[in-house]
Design an enzyme around this catalytic site. Structure first.
Site, PDB file in Angstrom:
ATOM      1  N   CYS A 163      50.719  41.079  37.312  1.00  0.00           N
ATOM      2  CA  CYS A 163      49.188  40.698  36.991  1.00  0.00           C
ATOM      3  C   CYS A 163      48.459  39.472  37.921  1.00  0.00           C
ATOM      4  O   CYS A 163      47.733  39.677  38.595  1.00  0.00           O
ATOM      5  CB  CYS A 163      49.136  40.421  35.512  1.00  0.00           C
ATOM      6  N   HIS A 215      49.046  36.708  30.495  1.00  0.00           N
ATOM      7  CA  HIS A 215      48.446  37.998  31.288  1.00  0.00           C
ATOM      8  C   HIS A 215      46.970  37.594  31.968  1.00  0.00           C
ATOM      9  O   HIS A 215      46.354  36.847  31.155  1.00  0.00           O
ATOM     10  CB  HIS A 215      48.412  39.321  30.556  1.00  0.00           C
ATOM     11  N   HIS A 227      42.852  45.169  36.416  1.00  0.00           N
ATOM     12  CA  HIS A 227      44.298  44.503  36.375  1.00  0.00           C
ATOM     13  C   HIS A 227      45.476  45.205  36.598  1.00  0.00           C
ATOM     14  O   HIS A 227      45.413  46.565  36.699  1.00  0.00           O
ATOM     15  CB  HIS A 227      44.550  43.575  35.246  1.00  0.00           C
TER      16      HIS A 227
END
Length: 254
Positions: A163, A215, A227
């Site tokens: 991420c 995240h 993402h």
């Protein structure tokens, strides 16, 4: 001895006495005095610092100071200070000249005029401000190129992203410099915003209402995030009622 002969003897004697007395007192003949004077001039000239100076010529353009420096009344550090310019000051050049192989600019700054060393200046180019919408859409456009790239733990290249590796890669390619490869650290280096613009970062927790960041993604507008999540780079919803909506911790802007 006649009167004229006596006068010659007296005159000769007086001249001899004068020269002798001059020698005793340290006086020197005319040639010696001239030679000594020439020596003194030559000796003195060695102690004079000569400054080679070119004629000032017209200059133009804006320059930015690379460090704090003094503006002076003339093109040398021997001249009095007019003011001290801060690092980053933008000045306008009017003349330039070279003194002792060093370039100087005559500049204007906030109504004051003086000379500054060219060594501490760099050409100033005004950057065009880009709106948040344009910048954000550019980020999404870059990120969109990697849709479907597999999720790889620690990945930070088009062969695989995690991420924060994905967000760092996209931001760097868009010209924002290098972001740290960590969702928590990216949160710490961005500015908090209450609602995101396109291109801002969205930070998430692992569970609903969590306060621990695990995240990060890029807000794509229309209630979506771009993402690296699950098994690939993809668009997903962050709208109310979605999986990610209750996991949002905050937004960060660069």
């Amino acid at each position: 001895m006649n009167k004229k002969s006596v006068l010659k003897v007296i005159t000769a004697s007086t001249l001899t006495l004068t020269l002798g007395l001059g020698t005793l007192l340290g006086a020197a003949p005319q040639e010696q005095l001239q030679a000594q004077a020439k020596t003194n001039i030559e000796h003195t000239s060695h102690n004079i610092t000569t400054v080679s100076s070119s004629k000032a010529v017209k200059a133009s353009g804006k320059y930015k100071t690379k460090a704090a420096l003094n503006m002076r009344k003339g093109a040398s550090t021997k001249y009095k200070k007019v003011t001290t310019l801060k690092k980053g000051a933008v000045v306008t050049a009017t003349y330039k000249k070279t003194v002792s192989n060093k370039k100087w600019y005559k500049v204007k700054y906030k109504g004051k005029t003086g000379w500054v060393s060219a060594s501490y200046l760099k050409k100033y180019t005004k950057t065009k401000k880009v709106s948040n919408a344009v910048a954000g859409n550019e980020l999404i456009s870059i990120g969109r190129q990697y849709l479907g790239v597999p999720y790889v733990w620690g990945g930070m290249s088009p062969s695989g992203f995690d991420c924060s590796g994905f967000t760092a890669y996209v931001y760097k390619k868009a010209g924002y410099g290098t972001l740290p490869h960590s969702s928590r650290t990216q949160y710490s280096v961005t500015k908090r915003v209450s609602s995101p613009d396109v291109g801002d970062l969205i930070f998430f927790g692992a569970t609903p209402n969590s306060d621990t960041i695990t995240h990060v993604g890029i807000y794509a507008g229309n209630g979506e995030v771009l993402h690296a999540a699950g098994n690939k780079v993809q668009f997903q919803s962050v709208a109310k009622g979605s999986y990610w909506a209750d996991r949002v911790i905050g937004y960060g802007s660069l």
